[in-house]
Design an enzyme around this catalytic site. Sequence first.
Site, PDB file in Angstrom:
ATOM      1  N   ASP A  89      -2.576   1.294  -3.272  1.00 25.23           N
ATOM      2  CA  ASP A  89      -1.698   0.467  -4.086  1.00 25.23           C
ATOM      3  C   ASP A  89      -2.513  -0.616  -4.804  1.00 25.23           C
ATOM      4  O   ASP A  89      -3.553  -1.062  -4.304  1.00 25.23           O
ATOM      5  CB  ASP A  89      -0.637  -0.211  -3.222  1.00 25.23           C
ATOM      6  CG  ASP A  89       0.364   0.780  -2.648  1.00 25.23           C
ATOM      7  OD1 ASP A  89       0.476   1.891  -3.201  1.00 25.23           O
ATOM      8  OD2 ASP A  89       1.020   0.441  -1.637  1.00 25.23           O
ATOM      9  N   TYR A 117      -5.579   1.223   8.842  1.00 23.92           N
ATOM     10  CA  TYR A 117      -5.158   0.080   8.027  1.00 23.92           C
ATOM     11  C   TYR A 117      -4.979  -1.167   8.885  1.00 23.92           C
ATOM     12  O   TYR A 117      -4.647  -1.077  10.073  1.00 23.92           O
ATOM     13  CB  TYR A 117      -3.806   0.351   7.346  1.00 23.92           C
ATOM     14  CG  TYR A 117      -3.788   1.473   6.355  1.00 23.92           C
ATOM     15  CD1 TYR A 117      -4.079   1.247   5.010  1.00 23.92           C
ATOM     16  CD2 TYR A 117      -3.450   2.768   6.743  1.00 23.92           C
ATOM     17  CE1 TYR A 117      -4.039   2.287   4.086  1.00 23.92           C
ATOM     18  CE2 TYR A 117      -3.408   3.809   5.835  1.00 23.92           C
ATOM     19  CZ  TYR A 117      -3.703   3.567   4.510  1.00 23.92           C
ATOM     20  OH  TYR A 117      -3.656   4.601   3.600  1.00 23.92           O
ATOM     21  N   ASP A 131       7.045  -4.514  -0.702  1.00 21.91           N
ATOM     22  CA  ASP A 131       5.918  -5.440  -0.624  1.00 21.91           C
ATOM     23  C   ASP A 131       6.237  -6.706  -1.407  1.00 21.91           C
ATOM     24  O   ASP A 131       7.322  -6.845  -1.986  1.00 21.91           O
ATOM     25  CB  ASP A 131       4.618  -4.785  -1.095  1.00 21.91           C
ATOM     26  CG  ASP A 131       4.646  -4.367  -2.561  1.00 21.91           C
ATOM     27  OD1 ASP A 131       5.563  -4.802  -3.303  1.00 21.91           O
ATOM     28  OD2 ASP A 131       3.767  -3.593  -2.977  1.00 21.91           O
ATOM     29  N   ARG A 223       3.850   0.524   3.802  1.00 17.28           N
ATOM     30  CA  ARG A 223       4.987  -0.260   3.300  1.00 17.28           C
ATOM     31  C   ARG A 223       6.295   0.193   3.931  1.00 17.28           C
ATOM     32  O   ARG A 223       7.151  -0.624   4.286  1.00 17.28           O
ATOM     33  CB  ARG A 223       5.077  -0.134   1.772  1.00 17.28           C
ATOM     34  CG  ARG A 223       4.035  -0.947   1.020  1.00 17.28           C
ATOM     35  CD  ARG A 223       4.239  -0.844  -0.479  1.00 17.28           C
ATOM     36  NE  ARG A 223       3.904   0.472  -1.003  1.00 17.28           N
ATOM     37  CZ  ARG A 223       4.553   1.087  -1.988  1.00 17.28           C
ATOM     38  NH1 ARG A 223       5.610   0.505  -2.547  1.00 17.28           N
ATOM     39  NH2 ARG A 223       4.166   2.265  -2.418  1.00 17.28           N
TER      40      ARG A 223
END
Length: 293
Positions: A89, A117, A131, A223
């Site tokens: 992203d 992550y 987000d 997300r």
Amino acid sequence: GRTMTCRQSLCRVIHTLASRATHGPYGPAGTRSFASRPASSLTGILVVDKPIGKTSADCLNILKKALSQRDHAGKIVAEAKIGHGGTLDKDASGVLVCGLGAATKQLKHMLHGDKKYNTTGVLGVETDTYDAGGRPTRVQPCAHVLQTDVDQCLDVFMGNIQQRPPAYSALKRDGVRLSDHMLAGREVVIEPRPVTVYALALTRFENPEFSLALHCGSGFYVRSLVHDIGQSLGCGAHVTVLRRTASGPFAIEHAVPVRMTSPLTTHSSLCLLRSHLFGTLLVVPPSLRLPRP
């Protein structure tokens, strides 16, 4: 199983690229002769630390500009061929695995690899993009949520689960990105799909913020995870920080930082970046054993 097959295939690819880079006609990576080889002959894996605020495509464009061969006047005479093996992203940072030359054909193996992550979420607010860049869609009180509540909530997101991707994503429906459908005002039904979470841990909790470290399979959306955690807690949540720390066998420690804000318009600055990237063009993690093809 399928995971071993993908890993073995990736190992063969890396071994082949390593052999070419080490024993090829231009000498080992990092040598003077290697740095002077023409852009059309570049073949290898480049692990980049993508900065926040740039798309994966932005990253490729600036790398292509920096790595392409130029004449004395600064004009590109041989453009570098480059692609990436898994998008990030725009507001995320971290490992972006890139392939140069013939290695671009092997990037599909990167797409099926595991990912790691680190992320931070904020309780109490949901957004349409899941987000901080999105429009708030729901605000709920969250002061009552405790660290133990979040810890216990994580158990249901472990293992093989069903996950609904964000409506604002690069996934395509009828050849069009879901995000483009949403921006055009078209309603799209998004079905859950199977994903895998190998490890998930709460690393920090300071209400309303909480941080997670996770190890997941391909096709997973962090997300969506944070959004679903917020829904499970009854107060909503969205992502504020997202950083990919590993993609397949490549970790953030192997990545080249790309300073997108640095001026890259002069021939000298391009040469400096080119030289820096060539020195770490082919990155093979020392922990990865490479079987002979």
